[in-house]
Design a protein around this motif. Structure first.
Motif, short mmCIF file in Angstrom:
data_model
loop_
_atom_site.label_atom_id
_atom_site.label_comp_id
_atom_site.label_asym_id
_atom_site.label_seq_id
_atom_site.Cartn_x
_atom_site.Cartn_y
_atom_site.Cartn_z
N ALA A 140 7.34 -0.49 9.29
CA ALA A 140 7.35 -1.24 10.55
C ALA A 140 5.99 -1.13 11.23
CB ALA A 140 8.44 -0.70 11.47
N GLU A 141 5.57 -2.24 11.82
CA GLU A 141 4.30 -2.26 12.55
C GLU A 141 4.56 -2.27 14.04
OE1 GLU A 141 0.84 -4.74 10.21
OE2 GLU A 141 1.94 -5.70 11.80
N PRO A 142 3.83 -1.48 14.81
CA PRO A 142 4.04 -1.50 16.26
C PRO A 142 3.36 -2.68 16.92
CG PRO A 142 2.37 0.12 15.70
CD PRO A 142 2.81 -0.50 14.40
N THR A 143 3.88 -3.87 16.65
CA THR A 143 3.36 -5.08 17.29
C THR A 143 4.47 -5.67 18.15
OG1 THR A 143 4.12 -6.41 15.43
CG2 THR A 143 1.85 -5.60 15.32
N VAL A 144 4.16 -6.78 18.82
CA VAL A 144 5.15 -7.37 19.71
C VAL A 144 6.42 -7.76 18.93
CG1 VAL A 144 5.61 -9.35 21.22
CG2 VAL A 144 3.38 -8.22 21.29
N SER A 145 6.22 -8.33 17.74
CA SER A 145 7.38 -8.77 16.95
C SER A 145 7.87 -7.69 15.97
CB SER A 145 7.02 -10.02 16.16
OG SER A 145 5.97 -9.72 15.25
N GLY A 146 7.14 -6.56 15.91
CA GLY A 146 7.45 -5.55 14.90
C GLY A 146 8.86 -4.99 15.01
N SER B 156 0.84 -1.21 0.00
CA SER B 156 0.00 0.00 0.00
C SER B 156 0.87 1.25 0.00
CB SER B 156 -0.91 0.01 1.23
OG SER B 156 -1.86 -1.03 1.15
N VAL B 157 1.98 1.20 0.75
CA VAL B 157 2.91 2.35 0.77
C VAL B 157 3.54 2.52 -0.62
CG1 VAL B 157 5.09 3.21 1.73
CG2 VAL B 157 3.37 2.19 3.24
N THR B 158 3.97 1.42 -1.23
CA THR B 158 4.59 1.50 -2.56
C THR B 158 3.60 2.05 -3.58
OG1 THR B 158 5.81 -0.51 -1.99
CG2 THR B 158 5.94 0.22 -4.26
N ARG C 152 4.06 8.43 10.48
CA ARG C 152 3.32 7.53 11.37
C ARG C 152 1.92 7.43 10.79
NH1 ARG C 152 6.88 10.81 13.39
NH2 ARG C 152 8.41 10.06 14.93
N ILE C 153 1.66 6.33 10.11
CA ILE C 153 0.39 6.18 9.39
C ILE C 153 -0.64 5.56 10.34
CG2 ILE C 153 -0.73 5.09 7.40
CD1 ILE C 153 2.14 4.85 6.17
N PRO C 154 -1.76 6.24 10.56
CA PRO C 154 -2.73 5.70 11.54
C PRO C 154 -3.46 4.47 10.98
CG PRO C 154 -3.62 7.66 10.49
CD PRO C 154 -2.21 7.52 9.98
N PHE C 155 -3.95 3.64 11.89
CA PHE C 155 -4.78 2.52 11.46
C PHE C 155 -6.13 3.07 11.00
CE2 PHE C 155 -8.11 -0.59 12.36
CZ PHE C 155 -7.67 -1.62 11.56
N ASP C 156 -6.58 2.64 9.83
CA ASP C 156 -7.86 3.15 9.31
C ASP C 156 -8.38 2.14 8.28
OD1 ASP C 156 -9.92 4.59 7.94
OD2 ASP C 156 -8.98 6.48 8.56
N THR C 157 -9.67 1.87 8.33
CA THR C 157 -10.25 0.90 7.39
C THR C 157 -10.23 1.41 5.96
OG1 THR C 157 -12.41 1.81 7.91
CG2 THR C 157 -11.77 -0.20 9.08
N VAL D 15 12.41 5.01 8.28
CA VAL D 15 11.36 4.12 8.81
C VAL D 15 10.01 4.81 8.71
CG1 VAL D 15 10.51 2.98 10.91
CG2 VAL D 15 12.94 2.86 10.32
N CYS D 16 9.03 4.03 8.36
CA CYS D 16 7.66 4.51 8.27
C CYS D 16 6.82 3.58 9.15
CB CYS D 16 7.26 4.40 6.80
SG CYS D 16 5.61 4.84 6.45
N ILE D 17 6.22 4.12 10.21
CA ILE D 17 5.44 3.27 11.13
C ILE D 17 4.01 3.18 10.61
CG2 ILE D 17 4.59 2.98 13.49
CD1 ILE D 17 7.04 4.56 14.45
N ASN D 18 3.57 1.96 10.34
CA ASN D 18 2.19 1.77 9.87
C ASN D 18 1.33 1.29 11.04
OD1 ASN D 18 0.09 1.73 8.06
ND2 ASN D 18 0.52 -0.33 7.31
N LYS D 19 0.05 1.60 10.96
CA LYS D 19 -0.91 1.27 12.03
C LYS D 19 -0.45 1.90 13.34
CE LYS D 19 -2.04 -3.00 9.65
NZ LYS D 19 -1.83 -4.43 9.59
N ALA D 20 0.03 3.12 13.24
CA ALA D 20 0.50 3.84 14.43
C ALA D 20 -0.64 3.95 15.44
CB ALA D 20 1.01 5.21 14.04
N GLY D 21 -0.31 3.77 16.69
CA GLY D 21 -1.29 3.94 17.76
C GLY D 21 -1.97 2.66 18.20
N ILE D 22 -1.81 1.55 17.44
CA ILE D 22 -2.55 0.34 17.85
C ILE D 22 -1.92 -0.32 19.08
CG2 ILE D 22 -3.59 -0.23 15.60
CD1 ILE D 22 -1.33 -2.38 15.32
N TYR D 23 -0.62 -0.08 19.29
CA TYR D 23 0.07 -0.69 20.43
C TYR D 23 1.17 0.29 20.85
CZ TYR D 23 2.89 -4.13 23.04
OH TYR D 23 3.61 -4.79 24.00
#
Ligand code: SF4
Ligand code: SF4
Length: 311
Positions: free
Chosen positions: A205-211, A25-27, A260-265, A231-239
């Protein structure tokens, strides 16, 4: 705006430590944003040849299509074979079976050619193995080089190298200043093929446990090849804790966090509509942060060029 300094296009690769982080999606958004400036229209590469899906968002029309032969396989000529069984004995991969006569199991053959050299009847020869196809296509956002590996086919690193070379040659010939590569996920051979020689890596990068570990692994690869990275953080704010770990790591290693790209449907909606998000909903918060990521990547590219004395 990117300008051509010398004959070679600059190359940006978008990477992530694992699949499903939003890399494509970023590309796609970068491809769309580059196309908005006529001097910046990029040549695009989908280097995720094991699961190519950039084309789903760019709507390509094939202009060229070519076979990709990844390796070679042994072929036995039954009219010359004397049935001695030597080939089956010497094959370390158990790829030669005896049915009515000796035949090669093409899925097991590794192309080592040992059987060919040992056959007393010279009944075995090697043939190129068809492993997939690669394409040059037109899209709304620039020329796309992409490929499809056949199920179970190997040599995806070789295929990535091939389509990247084709893209760079095309960019040189058409005086395009930029090549944008959707890299494969992870850190394997195809990633090395996608990374070597590029001018900038954008790590999603995703802010998850393994991210954090996923990001660190892919950064080890870019560091090894001395590729500048942002670095570009995707789904920022979820964790928040995970995001803080990514931010701290980047700060400690002087890695710019360009967005920092927010999570959004809206991201999923854009995929369903087969459009880059920046085109589908340009006013959304996600699109605003993707424009930040794009501008941050271009700024980092200029800094890298300046430090090399290119510009
Ligand atoms: S070694 Fe050659 S002659 Fe012997 S079984 Fe194999 S193909 Fe046939
Ligand atoms: S080329 Fe190597 S792997 Fe393939 S059948 Fe011959 S000996 Fe076995």
């Amino acid at each position: 705006m990117i300008e051509l300094h010398g004959p070679e296009a600059r190359q940006i690769v978008v990477l992530s430590g694992k699949g499903g982080t939003g890399k494509t999606s970023v590309t796609a958004a970068f491809s769309h944003l580059a196309s908005l400036e006529k001097h910046t229209q990029a040549v695009l590469v989908d280097a995720d040849v094991d699961a190519s899906n950039l084309e789903l968002l760019l709507g390509p029309t094939h202009i060229e299509s070519h076979d990709f032969t990844g390796g070679q396989i042994a072929v036995i000529d039954p009219t010359t074979c004397a049935g001695c069984g030597i080939c089956a004995d010497v094959c370390r991969f158990d790829a030669i079976n005896e049915n009515d006569w000796y035949v090669v199991d093409t899925t097991a053959c590794e192309g080592c050619a040992t059987c060919m050299t040992q056959c007393p009847q010279e009944a075995i020869h090697m043939e190129p193995e068809m492993a997939g196809r690669w394409f040059r296509s037109d899209t709304y956002f620039g020329t796309l080089f992409h490929a499809a590996l056949l199920p179970g086919a190997e040599n995806s690193g070789k295929l990535v190298t091939l389509i990247r070379q084709q893209a760079v040659r095309f960019a040189r010939r058409e005086h395009r200043p930029l090549v944008i590569v959707d890299g494969p996920p992870g850190i394997g051979c195809p990633v090395i093929a996608a990374v070597s020689g590029v001018d900038l890596a954008v790590i999603v990068a995703e802010p998850t446990v393994s991210g954090v570990q996923d990001m660190q692994r892919v950064l080890e690869t870019t560091r090894h090849f001395e590729i500048p990275a942002v670095v570009c953080i995707n789904k920022a704010g979820i964790y928040p804790e995970g995001q803080e770990m990514i931010e701290d790591y980047c700060h400690a290693h002087r890695l710019p966090v360009v967005s920092r790209i927010p999570f959004d449907t809206v991201v999923v909606e854009a995929m369903v509509q087969a459009q880059p998000i920046t085109m589908y909903q340009p006013e959304s918060a996600v699109s605003a942060t993707l424009r930040q990521a794009w501008e941050g990547a271009l700024a980092a590219l200029e800094r890298a060029e300046a430090s090399c004395g290119i510009a």
